[in-house]
Each structure stands twice: as C-alpha cells, then as structure tokens.
Design an enzyme around this catalytic site. Structure first.
Site, PDB file in Angstrom:
ATOM      1  N   VAL A 283       0.835  -1.209   0.000  1.00  0.00           N
ATOM      2  CA  VAL A 283       0.000   0.000   0.000  1.00  0.00           C
ATOM      3  C   VAL A 283       0.869   1.259   0.000  1.00  0.00           C
ATOM      4  CG1 VAL A 283      -1.979  -1.112   1.050  1.00  0.00           C
ATOM      5  CG2 VAL A 283      -0.318   0.019   2.538  1.00  0.00           C
TER       6      VAL A 283
ATOM      7  N   GLU B  92       7.189 -14.207  10.124  1.00  0.00           N
ATOM      8  CA  GLU B  92       8.588 -13.829   9.881  1.00  0.00           C
ATOM      9  C   GLU B  92       8.955 -12.457  10.458  1.00  0.00           C
ATOM     10  OE1 GLU B  92       6.524 -14.795   7.515  1.00  0.00           O
ATOM     11  OE2 GLU B  92       7.444 -16.321   6.225  1.00  0.00           O
TER      12      GLU B  92
ATOM     13  N   CYS C 226      22.432  -3.089 -20.335  1.00  0.00           N
ATOM     14  CA  CYS C 226      23.139  -4.310 -19.954  1.00  0.00           C
ATOM     15  C   CYS C 226      22.838  -5.443 -20.950  1.00  0.00           C
ATOM     16  CB  CYS C 226      22.818  -4.693 -18.517  1.00  0.00           C
ATOM     17  SG  CYS C 226      24.076  -5.753 -17.804  1.00  0.00           S
TER      18      CYS C 226
ATOM     19  N   HIS D 107      23.875  -0.250 -15.813  1.00  0.00           N
ATOM     20  CA  HIS D 107      22.442   0.054 -15.674  1.00  0.00           C
ATOM     21  C   HIS D 107      22.240   1.536 -15.361  1.00  0.00           C
ATOM     22  CE1 HIS D 107      20.732  -4.027 -15.685  1.00  0.00           C
ATOM     23  NE2 HIS D 107      21.872  -4.386 -15.137  1.00  0.00           N
TER      24      HIS D 107
ATOM     25  N   GLU E 191      19.668   3.248 -15.385  1.00  0.00           N
ATOM     26  CA  GLU E 191      18.395   3.547 -14.723  1.00  0.00           C
ATOM     27  C   GLU E 191      18.518   3.739 -13.214  1.00  0.00           C
ATOM     28  OE1 GLU E 191      19.207   0.699 -16.220  1.00  0.00           O
ATOM     29  OE2 GLU E 191      18.305  -1.060 -15.272  1.00  0.00           O
TER      30      GLU E 191
END
Ligand code: GLN
Length: 539
Positions: free
Chosen positions: A15, A150, A382, A508, A510
């Site tokens: 959320v 967990e 890449c 990369h 980005e």
C-alpha cells in the site's frame, strides 16, 4: 544521538509503505538533515539478488554493488541519496550470520535463541546505518505486515532498540489500509484498529498512523482512528492515493508531518524547505504533453515492478524533454512467435532492459534488428547492449551464429563472453561485476555528447562482457565504442555510427536517474524518440 523512525505495516502489504518512508525522508532532508533509510525484509532469502522479479519486482543495485529490494530505489530517488549495503537486511542474512557465529564458537556453547541472539544481530545492523552513511535521522522500514510470523523477530528488535535509545530518539509510524465497502460507499477503520492492537500486543505503540485509501478520508474517520488507536488526531495521516507519485511528499507536507516528527524527536528545522523544483515536476507531470511511445521489450512485462527503475528513468527524462513518455510493454517471447509486432512498430523508441537466461533472447535480438533497420531510437541496458552487439554481429558476419556464451556455449562467434579470468570459475555465485565502475567517454560520440562529461561512474550487475576479439570487425562496419573502462579493456558503451540513436550500455543507467536529474542516456533516448514522433523537443 541518531534519531530513528521505524515504519511498520498493517492490514495489507503493497500500500506504499516504501514511498511513505521515502517521502518522509524527503521532508526531513528539505529541512536540512542528513537522512538515510534502511529496509528490513523478513523473508529467509539471503539477498534479493537471486529472487524472481515476478515475486519481488526488480533487483535494485547500489553504488557498493549490493543487490537490494526495490524500495531502496524509492528512497534514493525521493531523498536523492546514495545508500549502502547495510541499508537492506533480510532474515536470511541475520540467521546465516548468527549460525556462522555459533559454528565458530563465538557463543561459547550457549543456547542460541531468537531472543536475544537473532534480535541482537538485527539491532546491531540497525546501528550500522549512521556509521556507514553519516545519517542523523534513519528511517527503518519493516517489510510485510504486523502479524506475519517472519516479522516478529524484527518487531521485537525494534521494540528493544527503541527502549534502549529512549523516547526522544525514536518514533513509530504505522502504515495501514482502509478498505472501501462498495455497497455502502464506506471506508472501514476496523482492520486498522486490529493491526494497532496486534502491534501493541508486542509492545509497540505507534506515534503516527498513516491511513492509506483510494477514496477521500473524512475528518470523522480521522478522529475515530485517533480515538480507537490512542494517537493524536494530528498524528493520523489521511493518505489518499495521488495520481502523481511526486505528490506524496506534498501531501505529507500539507498535513504538517515534518513538524510533528521533528517536535517529537526534539529537533528544529535547520532550513525552510524549498519545494519550487519539486512543484515544477508535479506541474509538468500534470500538464498536457505530446505523447512519445517507448516500447520496453522484456521478459517480466506482466509485472511492471520488475522494471521499476527503468520506468521511473523514462518518466524523469520525459519530464525534462517536455513529453509524455508512454510505455508499451512487450514480451520478447511473444515477438518470437510473431505477436506484438504491430505494437512495436508504433513505438517512437525502444528499450531492451537487463535480464538473465535465454528465454525470449531471440525476440530481443529481433527487436534490436527492427530498431537498427527502421532507425528507431534504441537504448540497451546491460543485456540490451549485449543483444544489440549480437544482432549487429549477425548482420556484419552474415550469419545467425554470433551469440553470447550465456545462451550458446558452443557458438563459433562468442561476441559476448566471460572474461578470460572468469572462465575458470565454476561456481556462479560471487562472479558478477557489481556496483560502481568508472567509464571514460570517447569524444565525438553520441554518448559523450549526451553526458557532456569525459569520465562517469555507473552501476553494474552482469557476468558477461563484450568480446574484444570482435572489436575491429564490428567497428569497420560502424559500431563505435563510446564508453570504455579507463584501462580500455572493457567496452562499457557501444553505439552505431549510422543510426540516429542506437546505444547500449553494459551498466544500468536507470539506477542513477533522479526526478530532477534524469540520466543523460535516457534523456537522449527521449529527445530522439520525440523527434521521431515529430513532436517539439524541450531543453
Ligand atoms: N545476463 C547478462 C550478463 O550476465 C546481462 C545481465 C544484465 O542484464 N543485468 O552479463
């Protein structure tokens, strides 16, 4: 003393806890504080590097080469910081550390238990963030929701850590979801009340409740949450989903969160926030801009989170160029079957992103061929660079044989291959080139022009490289090596001379794009795509 803000989730996950954390970080940074952020992931995997992007979205890579959860991308982009590997921990790392300490005999034969051994290790790692990043305020986000089996050791560690640090140094933010009942048009607070009760039962009382909803949240509802969850009404934040992601910090700002947090932590703002640049981004994002279509030819296109940073980098570059970058998501395996080509032909620009494994490779190569032949602007990230090299080699050598040894071990033309020193390594673990490496731009190339700099640092995550045996043969036919490692041994960027913009980077880009600082290669791609689309080009 370092101040800590602990964020927990209630009701459901996904959320926007990560975005909320990142936006709070931005508010505090704007007030002159050195902020950092850490994500605690309760799953047992040791790191997200080997997890399927289908389940967890993209693997985000940091400067130091850590392979992390994509929430770290939100933190870095919003707060405009560079994080460290200590900023992402998983249960798997904690347990493996505790177990190896036990094996070494560090615990002198004691009985190893979740409390205190596992929780102590968690507390230790939370304490490492200010040391590694120099942060004065650390946001710590626990993945998942309260009640997950967990999560328990993490929440217990936070509780104990907060107690030790003292109330004036710690603050809890609980992010929940208000379900909407269609039949009556109501928002319900009961699940929030339950999750706060669950949190209390393990000794944590939230100071702030961020209530998320897709629908407007009335004041009475805010009061009701305050009353039932025993927090101040001002500390209940109605966070209604915004149409523009960058609006989230502004929404939090309008609710006075920063002052509330600083007051509670005994801090005073060092400067007045300057939101002009950020407001401008929101204004642009809202404005009518000409559409420019970018096809992303990938493997995990059903789950767009798998390409989160690529999508964000296109967004940043689109805003800078003054266009509305629309993504067309194409599955490379579909292209192989002859499907999706009409969509690809509509694209003004093509991105082939990173990836591993052979599935869909021929579809990506076909997309690169189409980009070269149709002179459509192309950016290879890449694997996308490797695909572009394979395609060009097939064209130059007039054979379908050239390949990467990742996909065809026996290819007679391994244009993409392991480095000679890597070949002897049998084990795949720990053999990747990860993190920041320098890249020298070659003057006179499109890439050098895009960067306007001669030496840059970029983030890597790959095992295979351009095979230097083929440098000359491909150069003769028009491939340019526009970015090289400083010792010139590694090709970092390749481009085609006879093409408006066909560029592939072994790194990369980005991961280094920021809302107000788009990455030069993405910006250049968008500018060329805009030109192809026949729309005006911005600055
Ligand atoms: N699979 C390729 C390699 O290992 C590309 C990796 C990537 O795209 N991140 O070199």
């Amino acid at each position: 003393m370092t101040k800590y803000i602990f964020l927990t989730g209630g009701v459901v996950s996904s959320v926007g806890k990560g975005v909320t954390a990142a936006a709070i970080g931005k508010l505090l940074k704007e007030r002159g504080f050195h902020v950092s952020a850490q994500k605690l992931d309760p799953y047992i995997n040791v790191d997200p590097g080997t997890m399927s992007p289908y389940q967890h979205g993209e693997v985000y890579v940091l400067d130091d080469g850590a392979e992390t959860d994509l929430d770290l991308g939100h933190y870095e982009r919003f707060i405009d910081i560079s994080l460290s590997r200590v900023c992402n921990i998983t249960s798997g790392q904690i347990y493996s550390e505790v177990i190896s300490k036990e094996r070494r005999g560090d615990f002198l034969g004691g009985t190893i238990q979740v409390i205190p051994h596992v929780t102590n290790e968690i507390k230790h790692r939370i304490g490492l963030v200010p040391k590694a990043t120099g942060a004065e305020i650390v946001l710590v986000e626990v993945g998942g929701t309260v009640g997950d089996i967990e999560s328990l050791p993490f929440l217990e560690a936070l509780r104990a850590d907060a107690l030790r640090r003292g109330e004036e140094n710690t603050l809890y933010v609980h992010v929940t979801w208000l379900p909407h009942i269609g039949a009556t048009g109501e928002l319900k607070t009961k699940p929030t009340q339950h999750s706060v009760r669950e949190l209390r039962s393990i000794g944590i009382s939230p100071d702030v409740i961020a209530a998320r909803s897709d629908h407007p949240i009335a004041n009475e509802l805010r009061d009701k949450i305050a009353l039932f969850c025993d927090v101040d009404a001002k500390a209940v934040l109605p966070l209604v989903t915004t149409d523009v992601l960058y609006e989230v910090p502004m929404l939090l700002e309008s609710l006075g969160v920063a002052d509330l947090i600083l007051g509670r932590l005994g801090l005073e703002a060092r400067k007045t926030p300057d939101w002009s640049g950020w407001q401008e981004l929101i204004r642009q994002e809202r404005s009518q801009r000409p559409k420019v279509r970018i096809a992303l030819v990938g493997k995990y296109v059903e789950l767009q989170d798998a390409y989160m940073s690529v999508r964000e980098a296109v967004r940043h570059a689109s805003l800078a160029v003054g266009v509305d970058g629309e993504m067309i998501w194409l599955h490379s395996a579909e292209l192989e079957k002859g499907r999706g080509w009409d969509e690809l032909r509509k694209a003004d620009g093509i991105i082939v992103p990173g990836g591993f494994g052979s599935r869909g490779i021929e579809g990506k190569i076909a997309a690169a061929r189409y980009a070269r032949e149709s002179r459509t602007p192309y950016l290879g990230l890449c694997l996308g660079m490797q695909v572009m090299v394979i395609e060009f080699a097939r064209y130059v050598l007039g054979s379908e044989a050239p390949n990467s040894t990742e996909f065809d071990r026996g290819t007679p033309h391994p244009v993409i291959d392991l480095l000679p020193e890597q070949r002897s390594i049998g084990d795949m673990g720990g053999t990747m080139r990860l993190g920041l490496y320098p890249c020298r731009l070659v003057a006179g190339t499109r890439s050098a022009q895009a960067y306007g700099e001669s030496l840059v640092q970029e983030r890597h995550r790959h095992r295979f490289e351009f095979n230097n045996t083929y440098r000359e043969a491909l150069a003769e036919k028009g491939m340019r090596y526009s970015g090289l490692s400083p010792d010139e041994r590694l090709v970092e960027i390749a481009e085609l001379a006879d093409h408006p913009f066909m560029v592939g980077s072994q790194f990369h880009p980005e991961f280094l794009s920021r809302p107000n600082r788009p990455h030069p290669l993405f910006r250049a791609l968008m500018a060329h795509a805009a030109e192809k689309a026949g729309v005006r080009r911005g600055s």
